[in-house]
Design an enzyme around this catalytic site. Sequence first.
Site, PDB file in Angstrom:
ATOM      1  N   HIS A 242       0.822  -1.218   0.000  1.00 44.04           N
ATOM      2  CA  HIS A 242       0.000   0.000   0.000  1.00 44.04           C
ATOM      3  C   HIS A 242       0.863   1.279   0.000  1.00 44.04           C
ATOM      4  CE1 HIS A 242      -3.555  -2.396   1.045  1.00 44.04           C
ATOM      5  NE2 HIS A 242      -2.903  -2.915   2.064  1.00 44.04           N
TER       6      HIS A 242
HETATM    7  C1  BDR Z   1      -3.150   1.496   5.036  1.00 44.15           C
HETATM    8  O1  BDR Z   1      -3.464   1.128   6.368  1.00 44.15           O
HETATM    9  C2  BDR Z   1      -2.291   0.911   7.104  1.00 44.15           C
HETATM   10  O2  BDR Z   1      -2.410  -0.213   7.938  1.00 44.15           O
HETATM   11  C3  BDR Z   1      -1.178   0.780   6.109  1.00 44.15           C
HETATM   12  O3  BDR Z   1       0.028   1.281   6.667  1.00 44.15           O
HETATM   13  C4  BDR Z   1      -1.638   1.621   4.948  1.00 44.15           C
HETATM   14  O4  BDR Z   1      -1.249   2.966   5.101  1.00 44.15           O
HETATM   15  C5  BDR Z   1      -3.763   0.464   4.115  1.00 44.15           C
HETATM   16  O5  BDR Z   1      -5.157   0.451   4.286  1.00 44.15           O
END
Ligand code: BDR
Length: 310
Positions: A242
């Site tokens: 992500h």
């Molecule tokens: C996002 O949520 C967090 O847990 C991760 O770091 C990322 O920024 C993904 O949904």
Amino acid sequence: MATPILIDTDPGIDDALALLLAWNSPEVRVDAVTTVAGNVTVEKATTNVYRLLDLRKPAQLPTVAVGAAGPLARALQTATRYHGEDGLGDLADWPETEQAPASADAAGVIVQHARVSQRLLTLVALGPLTNLALALKADAAAMGFVGRIVAMGGAVDVPGNITPAAEFNLSVDPEAAHRVLAAKLPLDLVPLDATRQTVLPRAGLKKALSRSPGPIASRITAFSERGFRIDHAGGAQGMVLHDPLALALALDPTLAEWEAVRLAIGPEGETQRVRGEPNCRIARRVDVPRFVRLFLDRLCPPSPQRRASS
Ligand code: BDR
Ligand code: CA
């Protein structure tokens, strides 16, 4: 000339990978790292930034500023089930970090960098948007100078990862997300629609890190393991990148196709398409092979011996 960037983050396993990518990317100069409560408390997020700085020792040390301890209008929901109680996989042997943050006012630091760098500055937001909303409240005019904001968050045409429709970062602080979207900023949102395309197999990371053996590679392997384990248990063929994707799209927007849309933020942080003038662009189809190549080539700098012999 390298683009000055400020990274607002809540490390977080994938945030850590994004920071390491940034520190090995010549297109950008990481001027500041601001922390926010999200995956873990803001204190733990700040410790993790220093753990990573101590590990990577980038040539230019960024200003580090501590940000919001919780969302604007609700209680903090963390993501320790995924990232571990400490946010970085709960490894027992991180060395003590001695450094102290330069500032306890992340919003002030964001405003200050917006004023100094103006259109040159790219803000990269990898956690809940609380600090950005507070910076807007403190000085909306300064925030209007920023050249580009790239934020990981939202689930536009795909299911969420917290509720059926909401993604974690925006669900933690929907009020902040609403303020940021309402502010008419040059906002590029990187939602789950894009990030779920970027699944890194464990073997791919292992092979890339074997080209740069050493303490950084070992640490990356160790703290990433929990992310692989949980994403595998959820049915993915590897770890979803992500935050590294958001960082890479700050470096090179041509790694994805973009769509200008108008989004409204629902009560739990849902990103809903609505009619009207666009208030952001969202990343859509990602050039996954090109992104993964860039990510793996840059994640871990070559060890000194290898650099000398190459
Ligand atoms: C996002 O949520 C967090 O847990 C991760 O770091 C990322 O920024 C993904 O949904
Ligand atoms: Ca994050």
